[in-house]
Design an enzyme around this catalytic site. Structure first.
Site, PDB file in Angstrom:
ATOM      1  N   GLU A  26       0.877  -1.278  -0.066  1.00 41.81           N
ATOM      2  CA  GLU A  26      -0.067   0.178  -0.189  1.00 41.81           C
ATOM      3  C   GLU A  26       1.018   1.364  -0.104  1.00 41.81           C
ATOM      4  O   GLU A  26       0.338   2.185   0.136  1.00 41.81           O
ATOM      5  CB  GLU A  26      -0.821   0.017   1.130  1.00 41.81           C
ATOM      6  N   CYS A  34      -3.227  -4.447   4.126  1.00 39.96           N
ATOM      7  CA  CYS A  34      -2.194  -5.267   4.862  1.00 39.96           C
ATOM      8  C   CYS A  34      -2.105  -6.831   4.082  1.00 39.96           C
ATOM      9  O   CYS A  34      -1.336  -7.626   4.422  1.00 39.96           O
ATOM     10  CB  CYS A  34      -2.145  -5.405   5.950  1.00 39.96           C
ATOM     11  N   HIS A  54      -2.033 -12.152  10.966  1.00 39.23           N
ATOM     12  CA  HIS A  54      -1.711 -10.699  10.571  1.00 39.23           C
ATOM     13  C   HIS A  54      -1.396  -9.837  11.859  1.00 39.23           C
ATOM     14  O   HIS A  54      -2.075 -10.332  13.016  1.00 39.23           O
ATOM     15  CB  HIS A  54      -2.770  -9.912   9.860  1.00 39.23           C
TER      16      HIS A  54
END
Lengths: 131, 390, 349
Positions: free
Chosen positions: C82, C114, C237
């Site tokens: 990103e 992400c 994550h």
């Protein structure tokens, strides 16, 4: 703004591509055109390992245009394991970390930021070996 | 081949001439040179103009300086050209001018060395100087000319076992001599202690071991021997002129601590003049840093490899030493005038040979050695001057 | 989601973490007078000459070195991030040139907050699994942005991970199965041309991070008929140190299972790189036969879940490139002033 000037050097800048002599095996960096009298294809592309050692170094506190924002920055002559010397910046190090003879390795980093509407120029630098 | 004499000289002080243009500076030095030879020589006698300038496009925004200054100096219409070889521009222009006389094309010519640098800010000046490095593989990597000298200094220290302050005698001598040169940029003395404490510019090069670029102009009037004798001005002969070249990029050199072009031009010049090192009474070298003077002294053959700092520490480069250097302050204290430096060097040596050099006068100086470099000796020009009358 | 026609796996992997760190306490010193807790101890900070492209190149070189493949063997170089340095001009082409894979290659950039890196990983599985390619390189890399003083500033960090996807029989780890779970849940976003993202504070938690990871993970476990206890390791994550530990617990994974891949306490959230880097760090310590469960998360919002089995090939390839521990060991802390200078947050005119 320089576009083609940087673009045409990408093999050398991004991956340290120089030349090897097809007959003698001599290597050189950067690549050069054959000189008059030489066979035009006697030098073939050769990618250097990127391993070398510091031959000499200096830390610049008066930068040229385009390099003001990264200063102070170290520059070096690096002796590649294959033989040639390369002029380049050192990165990921402090001046106190540096010594002639120290092993370094090539990394590809931002060389120059030509501004908001400009190109980012990438190229080789060297850092103290990671392992 | 015709023999060439230097019949007149003129300079401006080396300074930050903020109120003055490149033309103003050239005109002042040119007028001073004319004054020296008046009334024997007047502008119409000048057959051609050679302008030495390194950074006109980059820092002064002006090209085609031959025609530009021919017009400005009242010589409109004559043959005029600009000579560029970075820091060696002055020496190369002098050689071009001398060759025109040697060949018999002209018998009286002018050389104007001029540089206007203070219109630009420091990073642009550094970038201008970096034009003398290899653009793609040095300048674009962030190296500057100062960086190149610093790299050589570090390697020199490593190979010959010196600390950085071993180079202090070079700027100390330059500043001591400049103190009595009214045209010098820095007319104050420094000492080894100040050198040790100076801030780093491009370590191991510190502030007191780096020259400053400044504005100025210097002029030489040259004539053939026949013409010089007619004019009654035959004193300083150009006994030798030799130019040699080397790679821009340091990394392309076989032996980094040996300036090949310096060696070649010095050897050729001495051979042309049929002189030896012992005959040289006074020198001007490209000495923006101690390391530059050291490498030039060694490659020129005045001292052995690796010994120049010791030679300097032993007093060898002072006006009473074996190789008096930078008697007008050198690049470090007189100031670095870019492409005009090579002309300033010769003006200083003419003063020495005429015996008018003041406090830094070398006693009985009769033979002088002028050498200027483009980049780190990519171009090296050596001239030997002889006073034929003393 | 179905599985590839031919089995695929990781034939190489590589990571990159910058040398520099800033301590959470140093950021707190500026913004909260040092009061209150910090979400991670430290985060990685890119040097002034680093960005998503440069970090991708190094991670990719490490992956290629492990695989001992010539760069020309690759059919795709895909970079998920990103923080691509250009809005328009692919990172993938620069990375591909630097690796020496050009010109007969697919190069592209991916963006999904992400999980842009795991998008590239799933796509690579498709390319190799369908027989369109033998090898594809999926990279997750970010120099993440956080508004100064915002909670994100403590965690938004920099790093890269590269996974070289190829035939299962040549792999250091076989990817047994994957699936994706995606909804439109606006917990975090950045409008075009804006420098910093905005986030939904507590809305980023249960309806976003936890819901998506749980959904994807549970579905994949159910499909495979497995339980968390069937896995040696797991990676989730890591937007901070707490969330991955919480979601692991909710799903029934232990702290020991997630420990080797839990990087955020030391280096913060490297966004597209963090889960993949956690997988790489886990491969740095795994043994043949070990099983690894990974679920990524990308804001606004989706999760990709993977089930992975380590092969004996890992042992011969592992030390051909620097381990994550080498990158973690070289940490050099900078203060907030240097950090701001390097982040180009000073107005230099």
């Amino acid at each position: 703004m320089d576009l083609a000037k940087h673009w045409r050097q990408k093999a050398a800048r991004y991956r340290l591509e120089g030349q090897r002599h097809r007959v003698t095996g001599d290597v050189r960096f950067p690549a050069q055109p054959a000189i008059p009298g030489e066979d035009t294809d006697v030098w073939e592309p050769f990618v250097f390992s990127g391993q070398g050692e510091i031959y000499s170094f200096a830390v610049l506190r008066q930068a040229a245009t385009g390099f003001e924002q990264i200063g102070p920055y170290p520059v070096a002559l690096v002796k590649l394991v294959e033989g040639p010397l390369v002029s380049a910046q050192l990165t990921d190090c402090a001046e106190a970390d540096l010594a002639i003879g120290q092993p370094v390795e090539m990394v590809t980093r931002r060389l120059k930021d030509m501004g908001e509407d400009g190109l980012l120029v990438y190229g080789y630098k060297f850092r103290p070996v990671l392992r | 081949m015709h023999t060439v004499f230097i019949i007149g000289t003129g300079t401006t002080p080396v300074a930050e001439h903020y109120t003055r243009t490149l033309t103003d500076l050239a005109l002042e030095a040119f007028s001073a040179a004319l004054q020296e030879v008046a009334p024997a020589v007047a502008p119409p006698d000048i057959g051609a103009l050679y302008v030495a300038n390194a950074l006109g496009e980059a820092l002064a925004g002006q090209s085609q300086l031959g025609a530009f200054l021919a017009t400005a100096t009242g010589l409109a219409g004559i043959e005029a050209l600009r000579v560029e070889a970075a820091g060696a521009s002055g020496g190369v222009a002098l050689r071009q001018a001398a060759m025109a006389i040697m060949a018999g094309v002209h018998d009286l010519v002018a050389v104007i060395g001029v540089e206007k640098v203070t219109d630009k800010l420091d990073p642009e000046v550094e970038a201008g100087l970096a034009l003398a490095t290899d653009s793609d593989f040095e300048a674009e990597q962030g190296l500057t000319l100062t960086a190149q000298w610093a790299l050589l200094m570090r390697r020199y220290m490593h190979e010959y076992g010196y600390m950085a302050d071993a180079f202090a005698p070079f700027p100390v001598n330059a500043h001591a001599n400049a103190a009595s040169n009214p045209g010098a940029l820095y007319r104050f003395a420094i000492n080894a202690d100040k050198y040790r404490k100076a801030g780093q510019v491009a370590s191991p090069l510190n502030m007191l071991d780096c020259s400053s670029l400044a504005d100025g102009a210097a002029v030489l009037l040259l004539a053939s021997e026949r013409r010089a004798r007619e004019l009654g001005l035959p004193t300083i002969q150009i006994a030798a002129s030799a130019l040699a070249t080397d790679t821009h990029a340091l990394h392309a050199r076989r032996d980094l601590l040996w300036l090949d072009a310096v060696q070649q031009s010095a050897t050729t010049a001495l051979r042309q003049a049929n002189l030896t090192h012992a005959d040289i009474d006074v020198l001007e070298l490209t000495d923006p840093h101690g390391i530059a003077a050291a490498l030039a002294l060694e490659a020129s053959g005045f001292v052995e490899r690796g010994t120049a700092p010791r030679h300097a520490a032993d007093g060898g480069i002072t006006p009473t030493g074996a190789t008096p250097l930078a008697t007008g302050g050198g690049y470090k204290a007189r100031g670095d005038i870019g492409g005009a430096s090579g002309v300033y060097q010769v003006v200083e040596l003419v003063r020495q040979l005429r015996g008018t050099a003041g406090a830094a006068q070398v006693k009985d100086a009769q033979v002088a050695f002028a050498q200027c470099l483009g980049g780190v000796g990519a171009t090296a020009v050596t001239h030997i001057l002889v006073n034929t009358e003393r | 989601m179905k599985q590839p026609d031919r089995p695929v796996g990781l034939v190489g992997y590589g990571v990159y973490v910058p040398r520099y760190r800033i301590a959470g306490k140093e950021i707190a010193r500026i913004w909260t007078d040092g009061q209150g807790g910090v979400p991670v101890d430290a985060k990685s900070v890119p040097g002034p000459d680093e960005d998503t492209i440069t970090m991708s190149i190094e991670a990719a070189r490490n992956a290629l070195a492990r695989a001992a493949l010539p760069a020309t063997a690759l059919s795709a170089v895909w970079v998920g991030s990103e923080s691509h340095p250009y809005s328009v001009k692919p990172s993938g082409t620069v990375v591909a040139e630097a690796l020496g894979t050009t010109p007969w290659i697919s190069a592209a950039d991916w963006e999904f907050a992400c999980k842009a890196g795991s998008e590239a990983m799933t796509a690579s599985m498709g390319l190799v699994g369908s027989g369109m390619a033998d090898y594809a390189l999926a990279i997750g890399a970010d120099t993440a942005q956080g508004r100064p003083g915002d909670a994100l500033e403590y965690t938004a960090s920099a790093g890269a991970a590269a996974l070289l996807i190829g035939p299962a029989e040549q792999s250091v780890a076989v990817i047994e199965a994957t699936l994706s779970y995606v909804t439109d849940t606006p917990d975090f976003f950045r409008r075009a041309d804006r420098p910093y993202p905005v986030h939904g504070h507590r809305f980023t938690g249960e309806p976003a991070y936890f819901h998506h990871i749980r959904s994807a993970a549970t579905r994949l476990l159910d499909k495979l008929g497995r339980t968390p206890a069937d896995y040696t390791y797991a990676i989730f994550h890591q937007p901070n140190a707490k969330f991955p530990q919480s979601v692991a617990k909710q799903l029934g994974f232990s702290n020991a299972q997630i420990a080797p891949g839990l990087l955020s306490p030391q280096i913060g959230n490297t966004y597209s790189a963090i889960a993949l880097a956690g997988l790489c760090a886990t491969l740095d310590v795994a043994q043949p036969g070990d099983t690894i469960f990974m679920t990524t998360y990308g804001s606004s919002a989706g999760s990709d879940a993977y089930s992975i089995v380590v092969t004996p090939t890992l042992l011969e390839r592992r030390n051909r490139a620097p381990l994550m521990s080498s990158y973690l060991a070289r940490q050099e802390f900078v203060d907030y002033a240097v950090y701001v200078k390097w982040r180009n947050e000073l107005v230099l005119g």
